[in-house]
Design an enzyme around this catalytic site. Structure first.
Site, PDB file in Angstrom:
ATOM      1  CE1 TYR A  57     -14.302 -10.980 -20.033  1.00 26.05           C
ATOM      2  CE2 TYR A  57     -16.326 -10.339 -18.915  1.00 26.05           C
ATOM      3  CZ  TYR A  57     -15.619 -11.234 -19.692  1.00 26.05           C
ATOM      4  OH  TYR A  57     -16.226 -12.389 -20.140  1.00 26.05           O
ATOM      5  CB  SER A  63     -11.523  -2.825 -28.902  1.00 30.20           C
ATOM      6  OG  SER A  63     -11.836  -2.198 -30.115  1.00 30.20           O
ATOM      7  CD  GLN A 117     -12.919  -7.136 -28.426  1.00 30.42           C
ATOM      8  OE1 GLN A 117     -13.104  -5.993 -28.016  1.00 30.42           O
ATOM      9  NE2 GLN A 117     -13.229  -8.197 -27.703  1.00 30.42           N
ATOM     10  N   GLY A 123     -15.027 -11.410 -31.429  1.00 33.64           N
ATOM     11  CA  GLY A 123     -15.892 -11.024 -30.325  1.00 33.64           C
ATOM     12  C   GLY A 123     -16.741 -12.175 -29.824  1.00 33.64           C
ATOM     13  CG  ASP A 162     -14.001 -14.490 -26.850  1.00 34.67           C
ATOM     14  OD1 ASP A 162     -14.445 -13.627 -27.624  1.00 34.67           O
ATOM     15  OD2 ASP A 162     -13.425 -14.194 -25.807  1.00 34.67           O
ATOM     16  CD1 TRP A 172     -18.512 -15.477 -26.766  1.00 38.04           C
ATOM     17  CD2 TRP A 172     -20.246 -14.782 -27.976  1.00 38.04           C
ATOM     18  NE1 TRP A 172     -18.634 -14.120 -26.568  1.00 38.04           N
ATOM     19  CE2 TRP A 172     -19.695 -13.664 -27.310  1.00 38.04           C
ATOM     20  CE3 TRP A 172     -21.355 -14.578 -28.805  1.00 38.04           C
ATOM     21  CZ2 TRP A 172     -20.196 -12.376 -27.431  1.00 38.04           C
ATOM     22  CZ3 TRP A 172     -21.858 -13.299 -28.935  1.00 38.04           C
ATOM     23  CH2 TRP A 172     -21.289 -12.215 -28.247  1.00 38.04           C
ATOM     24  CD  GLU A 220     -19.733 -11.879 -19.758  1.00 40.31           C
ATOM     25  OE1 GLU A 220     -18.791 -11.932 -20.568  1.00 40.31           O
ATOM     26  OE2 GLU A 220     -19.661 -12.357 -18.599  1.00 40.31           O
TER      27      GLU A 220
END
Length: 520
Positions: A45, A50, A128, A188, A190, A377, A420
Site C-alpha cells: 500500500y 484515509s 472510507q 474498510g 473490503d 476480511w 496486517e
C-alpha cells in the site's frame, strides 16, 4: 475436519516489554513516514489511505503530535469541494504500475471535477469510515498547546464539518437518516461476506481488462478473489463514469453499514467537543449524534441475532451475515443498555467467541459458511477492529474485559511483527508485516494501559475472563461522548500530556528524521 471453534485459543505472549514494543512501533512508523504522511505498507500500500491515517495519527500523538497533525492535514488537503475525503491520496512519485487501481484509473481531477475533486492532487473517488474527527480531537488533546499554537482545530473543524455534511446528506441514499456505502472498499472491510449478495448483482469487469498489483506482494490465498476484484473494478468504473455523482449514479451496490454509521455517530460527538473547545455551540452536533443513534437502532438492530446487521438498499432487506461491523456500535455513547448487553453476549458467544475460542475478535462469524481464517476480511482478526472493540468495552463500562483484550492485542502485535491481520485462532500473521496502523494502535494501547489499567494492568498478560456488570443505562442526549471531558474518558486523561513533543517533520521526498525525543 477440525472446525474453527474446535481450535484452541492462542496462549499468552511472553518475551516483550512495553518499552521495547513502543520502540519497535515507533521504528515501523518512522520507516513508513514519507515526509508528509505515512504509508500503510511500503510495498503493498504505497500511498496514503484515509482511515489508516486517522488510526496512525491516534498512535503518533503520544510521541510525535506534530507529525500526527501533519498526517491529518495532508489527508484533508485532498478533500473534495463536496466534502468527501477520498479513500486514497496518491503520491506522484510512486510509479503507476506499483498499485492498482492507480490514478489513471480514477481520473479524479477530470472525471471528478464536477463533484469538486482537487486539481492539484490525484485521489480515488470513494471514501472510507469517518474516524477522522475522533483522530483530530485525540491529537489535539495529546498536545493542546501545540495544537492551539498552530491553529490545528480552527483549520480542521470546518473540513470535518463538511465531511460530516457530505455523509449525512449526499450519502443518505435511502432517506432513512443513515449514510450508505456505494462500494465494498468504502466499508474498510473490503471482501466481507456481508457484501456477497449485493455484489452478485454486479456484472464483473472483463478478465484481462486490468492487472492486479496486490498479488505481487501478497499470498493469493490471503487476498480477495479475482471474481471479487472484477466486480470491485466494475463498480468503481460506473461511479467514475457518472462523475462520482451520488444521486446520478445507478448504484448496483448501496448498503447501510452499522460500523460505518457507528463511527459517523462518534464523529458527531467528537465534533461537539471540538466546537466547544473553539468556543462554538456544540448543540447541533449532539442533536445529530442522538438522531443518528436512533436511526441506527431503529433501522439496523436485529434482536434475533443480538447484533446490528447491514441493510441492502436495493433489496430493502437486512443482510443475514454476522460481521464484526455489527459489533462496532459498542463504541457509541448512550447506546441503549439492553442493546449493549446483547452485543456483549454476542461477542462472547459461539459466533465471535472473544476470550474463549479466540483471543482477538474475528472479522466474520466463526460459524458462518463463508468463514476463512486467512482471507482478508472473511474471518481474520484485524487490529483496528479490536482496538475499536476495546474502546467500546470501556465505553460500555467493562474495564476488565477491555484490559484483557488490550493485553491480547499488544501480545499479538509483538509476536506478529505488527502484522496486517491474523488467523483468529492460531494468530498466524497474514498480509503485510510492519503495518502502520498495527504499530500505531499498539502505541496507543500501551498508553491506554497506564491510564485504564482495569483488572490486570492491561500489559503483557493473557486475556482473562471479566467480572464486569451490566452495561450502564444512560440517555443518548446526556451520555459521556467517549471523547469529551465527562467521566473517565480519553479527553479527561490525555490532556495532561502523553509523552514528548515532536520536531518539525521532514520535507516531502526526504528520508525520515528523528521525530521525537526519547520517552522517559
Amino acid at each position: 475436519m477440525t472446525t474453527a471453534l474446535q481450535r484452541p485459543a492462542a496462549t499468552a505472549h511472553p518475551g516483550w516489554t512495553p518499552a521495547g514494543l513502543l520502540r519497535r512501533a515507533r521504528r515501523v512508523l518512522d520507516r513508513n513516514w514519507t515526509g508528509s504522511s505515512t504509508v500503510p505498507s511500503r510495498a503493498l500500500y504505497p500511498h496514503q489511505w484515509s482511515w489508516d491515517s486517522a488510526f496512525i495519527a491516534i498512535g503518533l500523538r503520544h510521541f510525535a503530535p506534530e507529525r500526527a497533525r501533519r498526517e491529518l492535514e495532508t489527508l484533508f488537503a485532498a478533500q473534495w469541494a463536496d466534502g468527501r475525503v477520498p479513500h486514497i491520496v496518491f503520491n506522484p512519485a510512486v510509479p503507476l504500475d506499483a498499485y492498482f487501481p492507480s490514478p489513471d484509473f480514477w481520473r479524479s481531477a477530470t472525471d471528478g471535477a464536477a463533484a469538486g475533486a482537487p486539481a492539484a492532487v490525484q485521489t480515488s473517488g470513494l471514501v472510507q469510515p469517518p474516524v477522522h474527527a475522533l483522530a483530530v480531537w485525540l491529537t489535539h488533546l495529546a498536545d493542546p498547546a501545540g495544537s492551539r499554537r498552530t491553529g490545528f482545530l480552527e483549520r480542521l473543524h470546518p473540513k470535518l464539518a463538511a465531511w460530516q455534511r457530505y455523509l449525512t446528506g449526499s450519502r443518505d441514499l435511502g432517506g432513512r437518516g443513515l449514510a450508505a456505502i456505494v462500494h465494498p472498499w468504502e466499508s474498510g472491510m473490503d471482501n466481507s461476506p456481508c457484501w456477497d449478495a449485493p455484489l452478485a448483482r454486479v456484472t464483473p469487469a472483463a478478465p484481462g481488462s486490468f492487472r492486479r498489483c496486490d498479488l505481487d506482494h501478497g499470498d493469493p490465498g490471503d487476498r480477495p478473489t479475482d471474481l471479487d476484484y472484477r466486480r470491485y473494478v466494475a463498480l468503481a468504473r460506473t461511479y467514475r463514469d457518472h462523475g462520482y455523482h451520488d444521486a446520478g449514479t445507478p448504484h448496483a451496490f448501496a448498503v447501510e453499514d452499522p460500523g460505518f454509521n457507528a463511527l459517523l455517530i462518534l464523529a458527531e460527538h467528537a465534533l461537539a467537543d471540538i466546537a466547544a473547545a473553539l468556543g462554538a455551540d456544540p448543540t447541533d452536533h449532539r442533536i445529530r449524534a442522538e438522531q443518528l443513534t436512533t436511526a441506527l437502532v431503529k433501522r439496523l438492530w436485529d434482536a434475533r441475532t443480538g447484533m446490528f446487521l447491514c441493510h441492502d438498499l436495493t433489496s430493502g432487506r437486512l443482510l443475514p451475515e454476522r460481521s464484526a461491523t455489527g459489533l462496532l456500535p459498542l463504541i457509541v455513547p448512550g447506546l441503549p443498555g439492553h442493546i449493549a448487553d446483547a452485543l456483549l453476549r454476542t461477542l462472547d458467544g459461539e459466533h465471535f467467541s472473544l476470550g474463549h475460542g479466540a483471543r482477538l475478535a474475528p472479522s466474520y462469524d466463526l460459524c458462518g459458511k463463508a468463514f476463512d481464517a486467512s482471507r482478508y476480511w472473511r474471518g481474520p482478526a484485524w487490529f483496528n477492529v479490536n482496538w475499536l472493540i476495546e474502546r467500546g468495552l470501556r465505553e460500555q463500562g467493562r474495564p476488565a474485559r477491555a484490559a484483557g483484550l488490550r493485553s491480547a492485542i499488544l501480545g499479538a502485535a509483538a509476536e506478529s511483527d505488527f502484522a496486517e491481520y491474523l488467523d483468529p485462532y492460531t494468530e498466524q500473521p497474514h498480509g503485510a508485516r510492519n503495518f502502520s496502523w498495527t504499530a500505531a494502535l499498539a502505541a496507543d494501547l500501551l498508553d491506554a494501559g497506564t491510564r485504564h489499567p482495569g483488572a490486570d494492568g492491561g500489559l503483557p498478560e493473557a486475556a482473562r475472563p471479566a467480572g464486569d456488570g451490566p452495561a450502564p443505562r444512560q440517555p443518548a442526549a446526556t451520555a459521556s461522548t467517549g471523547t469529551g471531558t465527562a467521566g473517565t474518558t480519553d479527553a479527561a486523561i490525555s490532556a495532561d500530556g502523553t509523552g514528548t513533543r515532536a520536531t518539525a517533520p521532514t520535507a516531502p521526498g526526504t528520508a525520515p528524521a528523528a521525530t521525537a525525543e526519547p520517552i522517559p
